[in-house]
Design an enzyme around this catalytic site. Structure first.
Site, PDB file in Angstrom:
ATOM      1  N   HIS A 293       0.827  -1.211   0.000  1.00 51.74           N
ATOM      2  CA  HIS A 293       0.000   0.000   0.000  1.00 51.74           C
ATOM      3  C   HIS A 293       0.854   1.250   0.000  1.00 51.74           C
ATOM      4  CE1 HIS A 293       1.163  -0.394   4.178  1.00 51.74           C
ATOM      5  NE2 HIS A 293       0.823   0.874   4.358  1.00 51.74           N
TER       6      HIS A 293
ATOM      7  N   ASP B 224       0.489   4.992   1.991  1.00 53.43           N
ATOM      8  CA  ASP B 224      -0.313   5.579   3.068  1.00 53.43           C
ATOM      9  C   ASP B 224      -1.214   6.688   2.528  1.00 53.43           C
ATOM     10  OD1 ASP B 224       0.941   3.921   4.919  1.00 53.43           O
ATOM     11  OD2 ASP B 224       2.520   5.391   5.334  1.00 53.43           O
TER      12      ASP B 224
ATOM     13  N   HIS C  92       4.754   0.220   0.243  1.00 56.58           N
ATOM     14  CA  HIS C  92       5.438  -0.562   1.272  1.00 56.58           C
ATOM     15  C   HIS C  92       4.522  -1.611   1.874  1.00 56.58           C
ATOM     16  CE1 HIS C  92       3.554   2.828   3.337  1.00 56.58           C
ATOM     17  NE2 HIS C  92       3.503   2.082   4.418  1.00 56.58           N
TER      18      HIS C  92
ATOM     19  N   ARG D 265       4.540   6.878  13.955  1.00 61.41           N
ATOM     20  CA  ARG D 265       4.476   7.382  12.578  1.00 61.41           C
ATOM     21  C   ARG D 265       3.895   8.784  12.523  1.00 61.41           C
ATOM     22  NH1 ARG D 265       0.480   4.740   8.222  1.00 61.41           N
ATOM     23  NH2 ARG D 265      -0.560   6.756   8.017  1.00 61.41           N
TER      24      ARG D 265
HETATM   25  C1  OGA Z   1       2.872   2.266   8.355  1.00 63.61           C
HETATM   26  C2  OGA Z   1       3.245   0.920   7.911  1.00 63.61           C
HETATM   27  C3  OGA Z   1       4.885  -0.794   8.237  1.00 63.61           C
HETATM   28  C4  OGA Z   1       5.626  -1.406   9.352  1.00 63.61           C
HETATM   29  O1  OGA Z   1       3.150   2.596   9.526  1.00 63.61           O
HETATM   30  O2  OGA Z   1       2.340   3.018   7.534  1.00 63.61           O
HETATM   31  O3  OGA Z   1       2.804   0.476   6.887  1.00 63.61           O
HETATM   32  O4  OGA Z   1       6.537  -2.222   9.067  1.00 63.61           O
HETATM   33  N1  OGA Z   1       4.129   0.294   8.697  1.00 63.61           N
HETATM   34  O5  OGA Z   1       5.314  -1.097  10.518  1.00 63.61           O
HETATM   35 MN    MN Z   2       1.785   2.140   5.754  1.00 61.57          MN
END
Ligand code: OGA
Ligand code: MN
Length: 284
Positions: free
Chosen positions: A102, A104, A260, A276
């Site tokens: 995806h 974000d 990611h 985040r």
């Molecule tokens: C996010 C995500 C990936 C992870 O925080 O947007 O996709 O490895 N995290 O925590």
């Molecule tokens: Mn993410």
């Protein structure tokens, strides 16, 4: 400051730079140039308070407040907590964030410029850190797409939605339901399938497995056939950078240039705690 590119078509690591205090404009520009080129930049060995994490993130733009408000950091709603930790019988953060490819906030009208994830606790087993994050270059995917397909997709838009995905995750356990009001805040949106990066103009394929429901303007069967083909093309092994976390890493990724996916290969009592911030797209 030392910069090392990964061997993949995206990803770079920066060592010897302390982000706890404002960096000078020239250094900031150098980081931005690197970021626009590589899509993912990992800063090692940071010691950041939530305020410092937020302050650095703000230099890149306004910050989004995530719709899953139950997982925001108390006192710092700009920080979304991503964690498998349970306290008082309740997940302190999103435990299942992003275990699918995806980008974000692709499901909002003005998609996010970038996200910055800071590792406070990482799960370690037998000296190996688990919970890697995979990144793929959507620009490399565009550059290597079959020209006939590029031509077919030129000018088409796709529908992106958050609610479907959230409900799937919720059904799998580990998430509270979104309220009607929360769902109303994330109506479906449309974006070009082939999108130009808002800052550099570089072309990317902007559909993702997580949030893209359908391509419009072509028969539904064709959309259903093409989407999985695009998803698979974007995440071919040669286009991937795997981030192996260390505690104190701050990793920033471009949500247009890259996609990611989280790898969930650990569980309690091994704890993972990440913070985040999410930078809004530039005003359109
Ligand atoms: C996010 C995500 C990936 C992870 O925080 O947007 O996709 O490895 N995290 O925590
Ligand atoms: Mn993410």
């Amino acid at each position: 400051m030392h910069i090392a590119h990964s061997a993949a078509p995206l990803g770079a690591e920066v060592t010897g730079l302390d982000l706890a205090h404002p960096i000078d404009d020239a250094t900031f520009r150098q980081i931005e140039d690197l970021f626009h080129d590589r899509g993912v930049v990992a800063f090692r060995n940071q010691q950041l308070t939530p305020e410092q994490h937020i302050a650095f993130s703000r230099r890149l733009g306004n910050l989004e407040i995530h719709v899953a408000t139950q997982y925001l950091m108390p006192g710092h709603p700009e920080i979304l907590v991503v964690s498998n930790i349970v306290e008082d019988g309740r997940n302190i953060g999103l435990a299942d964030a992003g275990q699918y490819w995806h980008s974000d906030l692709s499901y909002i009208a003005n998609p996010s410029r970038c996200s910055l994830l800071y590792a406070r606790e990482v799960p370690v087993r037998d000296g190996v850190v688990l919970g890697e994050t995979l990144f793929a270059s959507a620009a490399h995917a565009y550059d290597t797409l079959d020209p006939a397909l590029t031509q077919r997709l030129e000018g088409l838009t796709a529908i992106h939605r958050y609610g479907d995905r959230y409900q799937k995750q919720q059904a799998a356990g580990g998430r509270g339901a979104l309220s009607e009001e929360q769902l109303r805040k994330v109506p479906e949106v449309r974006h070009p399938v082939l999108r130009a990066h808002p800052i550099t103009g570089r072309k990317v394929i902007f559909v993702n497995e997580g949030f893209t429901a359908a391509i419009e303007g072509i028969p539904a069967e064709e959309s259903a056939a093409i989407l999985p083909q695009l998803f698979a093309h974007i995440v071919r092994p040669e286009a991937l950078y795997t981030h192996r976390w260390q505690q104190g890493d701050l990793v920033m990724w471009d949500n247009c240039l890259t996609q990611h996916r989280a790898i969930r290969n650990y569980q309690l009592p091994l704890r993972r705690l990440m913070h985040r911030t999410t930078v809004a797209g530039l005003p359109q």
